[in-house]
Structures are given as C-alpha cells and as structure tokens.
Design an enzyme around this catalytic site. Structure first.
Site: not given
Length: 569
Positions: A344, A362-363, A480
């Site tokens: 994650d 992750e979300e 990111g």
C-alpha cells in the site's frame, strides 16, 4: 453474218445473267460502307462501356483489397500494441512464492502482552461468526489515552441514541459540517433505490452500529508509535466499527486539537462534503460493503500489526545479492499479486484521503477492501522505522479508472482461501514514502537510507525463513504527488527486498519504457553479481559526482546510465 450470229447469241445470255450479281455486290458494298461506321461507332461505345465497367470493378476490387490491407495493418498494430502494453519480463511468475503454498503452519491463536484478541478462540469454527471475548456480562470499559474511546462507553458524554441524527450527536460541528455529496448521491437514486436505502440499508446500518456494546466487551488498544503490537478482530466487529464511522459517532475524533491529533480521521464527515463525482463513487463503493455485511454477517478474522524495527541494516556493507524480479506493464497489485505481500503506497496517516477527497492507489485499496479503514481508528501516524501490516482484509467491490476517473464497478466475490485463524490469505503492508520539494532531494544520502529502511521494515519478517515468505507485489511507490523518481524507487525496493530475503513482482502500470529500463538494470545487477552494498555505494557516488553538480531540475546523466557505466567496467 449468219456465222457471226451464233457467236453473238451465245454471249448474250451470259451478259444478261451477270448483271443481277454485280448489282447485289454493289448493294452489299454500299450497305457495308454505310453501316460499317455505325457498327464501328456502336462497337466503340460497347468497348468504352466495357472498359468503364472493368475500371469500376477494378477500383472496387482495389479499394476492397486496400481496406482489407489497412484492416490487417490496423489489426496487426493493435495486436502489437496490446502485446507491448501487456509486456512482462524477468523471472517466471510461477517461480515466485505465494501464500498459502509457501506458508508455514500458524501457532494456536491466543492473546499475549503485545497481541490483543477480541474473540473467543475456543469457539472459532469455519462458517460461524466468531464470538466476542469476554462475554457481554463481563464487559470491560476503558476511557484513557492508550485505548480507543468508544461511542458505547459509559464515559461518553454523547451516548448513542438511534433517534438522533449525525448533527445532533455532533452539535458543536453542526454549523460547519456539510452533506452536499451525500445529498447529491441520494437525489440521484431511482425511486426504488431510494426506498431501499432509507427503509432498509440505513436502518440496518444503524442497528449494526448499536451492537457495539455487545460486540466489544474489552477495550481496543491503540497501536502507538515505536511500539510493536497486534489486534485481531472479527470481520463482524470491524463492520460495527465502520458503521459507527459512517454515522460519525466516535468521540474526540472530529478535531485535530484533541489527544488524537496524531491519528487519522475515522468519522466519515469529510466524505459527505462537496459535490464531486468522485465522492459519489466512494459512497457507492462503501454502501455496497454495508449492504453485504448487513445482509449476511461475515465470519472471518483480521489482524492489524504495527511493526517497529529498532535494528536496521548497514546498507553500505550489505553482502546480499539481488533476488528474482518479475516486472509487468499490465495488471494490478491486488489481482495479479494475489497471495503475495501487497504494498500500500501509504500516507503516514494510513488510508490517506479515503474519508476525504483522495482517490489514488491507497484510497482505492481502502475503498474496495473497506476493512482496512478500521485501522485509522487505532493506528498512530507511522514513523520512519515503522509499517502497518493488515492480514485478512476481504475485497468487496470491483472498480475501474483512477483518481477523477474512478468508478465503482459492482460487487466482488473474494475467493481468497483462509488460513488457520480464518483470515484471508491477503497480506497488505502500508509503507509511507517521503515527499520531496525537488527532484534532486531524494538522492541525498539521508533520504536514500530513510526509504531503504522504510521498505525493508515493510518487507522483512524477523524470525521467518526466506522460503516461507511470499514475493512482494509492488510498483511506483511514492512516485505520484510525492515526487519520487520511478527508476530510483525501483532500485531501492529491489535492494530492500533482497535484504529481506524476498523476490519482487513489480507493476509499472502501463509504462513500457520503465519496464524495459528496470529489467535491464536488474539484469545488470545479477550478471555482474552486484551486492546491495555495492549498489548503495554507487548511489552515494551518483549523488556526489552528478547530483551535487546539478543546479536545478534533473541531471543530464541519468541514474541508470551512471550505474551501467560503472558496473560495465
């Protein structure tokens, strides 16, 4: 004269008989001369028409062949593009270890000083909902700084009342809380869907939330910083925690100015704000979960483990050689990485913006596996030498897209087998990367060591033999908005996996150039028998010789060209 008469008479019939023949010839010749040009004109017209017809047929035939050829070329190009897009290199997937095949038998599940078990292990049976421990009559309640403060606690100033709305329960926040996203979601439902939500699902969720006092008969400890600890709960208990999170009933968790300021948000109040399409898709995903668990109580277990390492590797002196790598430009960690340790790409506040506006790796994972969200209730922000390991989380939803294009795609039937503790063989590790102000910052020695230590903490399992550990399924960790360089992060994760004794399955998420570069540099590492320590020394050299001499932006000499030049000597 008489003699001349016979001869004259003999020639006379011949002359009379030949006159009509010559006339016929003359007539025919005249007709031919008159009609021939007309015939020639007609023949020419026919020939012209024939040529036009043949030309038309040729054009049609040529166009058809051209279309067929273009269609063939397009098909070939599409097939070639698809082949490139789904390219994979490195070790065979079948050579990488997966759970449960590589797992050694688990010990008997029991509570210890560092492991809180909230169910009766003696009544644990497949297909049956676990029973809380202890029994409700022996319920213990704690209201302190080392345990979760539950809405059902007798110390709570706002005891749960099923007739109260969220704003009434949280009166101090009523003026600034907004429910725009929730309102938009509800108004977009069909009449039958709306009736099902308000008459069935929400009341069922409220009843689930109110079961907290009977499901939690001992306090839930907080997983605090710099302390190893585990919590094992039933999926049924986790669903109750999440129902309370939906109704925003956890006390002391709506402000950063409380004793829980170093913990993630748990109440869903921020999820209900705003009018973005993404928020509505989040609600669809979570309500899918609640519909499932309210119709049929789940019967498995989950374990949440905070791992803190006090002893970390000396990276410059490591003699470990690089382990196997399989790298793919297609696929996902949760699907193709089944049975592996799944990474994650976490925020230090685990779950990141799952209850807010965030919607990246992750979300999304926390949405399709909502039981991960419960970790936000009791997990303090991660520090540099820590990670969070969640074992047994079930996937309830499918999805498509990413970030603003994320869409809920329906129910998912998770067929992952269970271990002896009735947990799904799904192990997810949350490791948080550093966020960089500039590209060059990540090559600084302190940053390199920090990221190596963080990844190593997530990958290592002290006391577990390498042959009993699955491969790591990972990808562009921290690359990111955190600004990480994909090629550097790939090398660092290779090093951490090798040091931890694990193989690596790496997903580039469609980046074929990255796939080729990472595979090429890994092949160079293995062919030259480079060690983790020697590569770390080269990373330090790259920083000193290249990065420090670069003013701004990115260096002209890339990391991989530098490593290749040094290792090819």
């Amino acid at each position: 004269m008489d003699g001349n008469t016979p001869s004259s008479s003999s020639s006379s019939p011949a002359a009379e008989g030949s006159h009509p023949g010559w006339m016929s010839v003359c007539v025919c010749a005249c007709v031919f001369l008159i009609l021939c040009p007309l015939a020639l004109l007609r023949a020419a017209a026919n020939l012209t028409q024939l040529c036009a017809m043949m030309k038309a047929r040729w054009i049609t035939h040529t166009a058809h062949r051209k279309r067929s050829w273009l269609s063939f070329l397009r098909s070939a190009a599409s097939a070639s593009a698809a082949q490139v897009f789904s390219c994979s290199l490195g070790a065979a997937v079948s050579d990488l270890r997966r759970a449960p095949a590589c797992c050694r038998p688990l010990p008997v599940l029991r509570a210890t000083e560092d492991h809180t078990v909230l169910i009766r292990t003696d009544l644990l049976h497949p297909g049956k909902v676990p029973v809380p421990f202890p029994c409700p009559e022996e319920r213990r309640d704690r209201w302190d700084d080392t345990h979760v403060k539950m809405p059902c606690s007798q110390h709570n100033l706002f005891p749960v009342d099923p007739t109260d709305a969220i704003l009434k329960y949280n009166a101090s926040h009523a003026k600034h809380w907004s429910f725009t996203a929730l309102h938009s979601y509800c108004t977009g439902l069909q009449e039958a869907e709306s009736a099902q939500l308000f008459n069935d699902l929400l009341p069922s969720m409220a009843r689930l939330a109110l079961r907290a006092s009977s499901l939690f008969t001992q306090p839930i400890p907080l997983l605090t910083a710099q302390r190893c600890g585990s919590i094992t709960l039933s999926q049924d208990q986790v669903s109750c925690l999440l129902a309370n999170a939906f109704f925003c009933t956890f006390p002391r968790r709506n402000s950063r100015r409380t004793e829980f300021s170093n913990y993630p948000d748990i109440n869903f109040s921020r999820l209900f704000e705003g009018s973005s399409r993404a928020k509505q898709e989040k609600l669809k995903t979570l309500l899918c979960y609640f519909e499932r668990v309210t119709k049929r109580r789940p019967d498995g277990l989950l374990t949440y483990t905070r791992q803190s390492l006090q002893s970390l590797p000396s990276w410059s002196s490591s003699e470990q050689q690089f382990s196997r790598l399989h790298i793919s430009s297609s696929g996902t960690i949760e699907e193709q990485g089944h049975g592996m340790l799944q990474v994650d790409f976490a925020n230090r506040f685990v779950g990141g913006g799952v209850t807010g506006s965030g919607l990246v790796q992750e979300e999304i994972r926390f949405l399709i596996n909502p039981e991960l969200i419960a970790a936000r209730l009791f997990t303090e922000a991660l520090e540099d030498n820590e990670c969070l390991i969640i074992t047994g989380a079930e996937q309830f939803s499918r999805y498509s897209g990413y970030a603003n294009t994320y869409r809920w795609a329906g129910n998912h039937d998770d067929q992952t087998p269970r271990d002896e503790w009735l947990r799904r063989h799904t192990e997810i590790v949350a490791i948080d990367a550093l966020q960089y102000r500039s590209f060059l910052q990540q090559f600084q020695p302190d940053c390199l060591r920090r990221e190596l230590n963080k990844a190593f903490c997530g990958f290592v399992r002290p006391g577990t033999p390498a042959e009993c550990m699955s491969a790591v399924a990972t990808g562009n960790w921290g690359c990111g908005v955190f600004g990480g360089d994909t090629r550097l992060k790939a090398v660092l994760q290779m090093m951490a996996a090798a040091e931890a004794g694990r193989d690596l399955m790496y997903f580039t998420f469609g980046d074929v150039d990255l796939l080729r570069d990472v595979h090429r540099i890994h092949t160079l590492f293995t062919h030259t028998q480079a060690t983790v320590g020697s590569v770390f020394s080269l990373l330090l050299e790259y920083y000193e010789c290249v990065c420090k001499k670069t003013g701004r932006g990115k260096p002209e000499e890339t990391l991989y060209s530098f490593l290749t030049e040094r290792l090819d000597r």
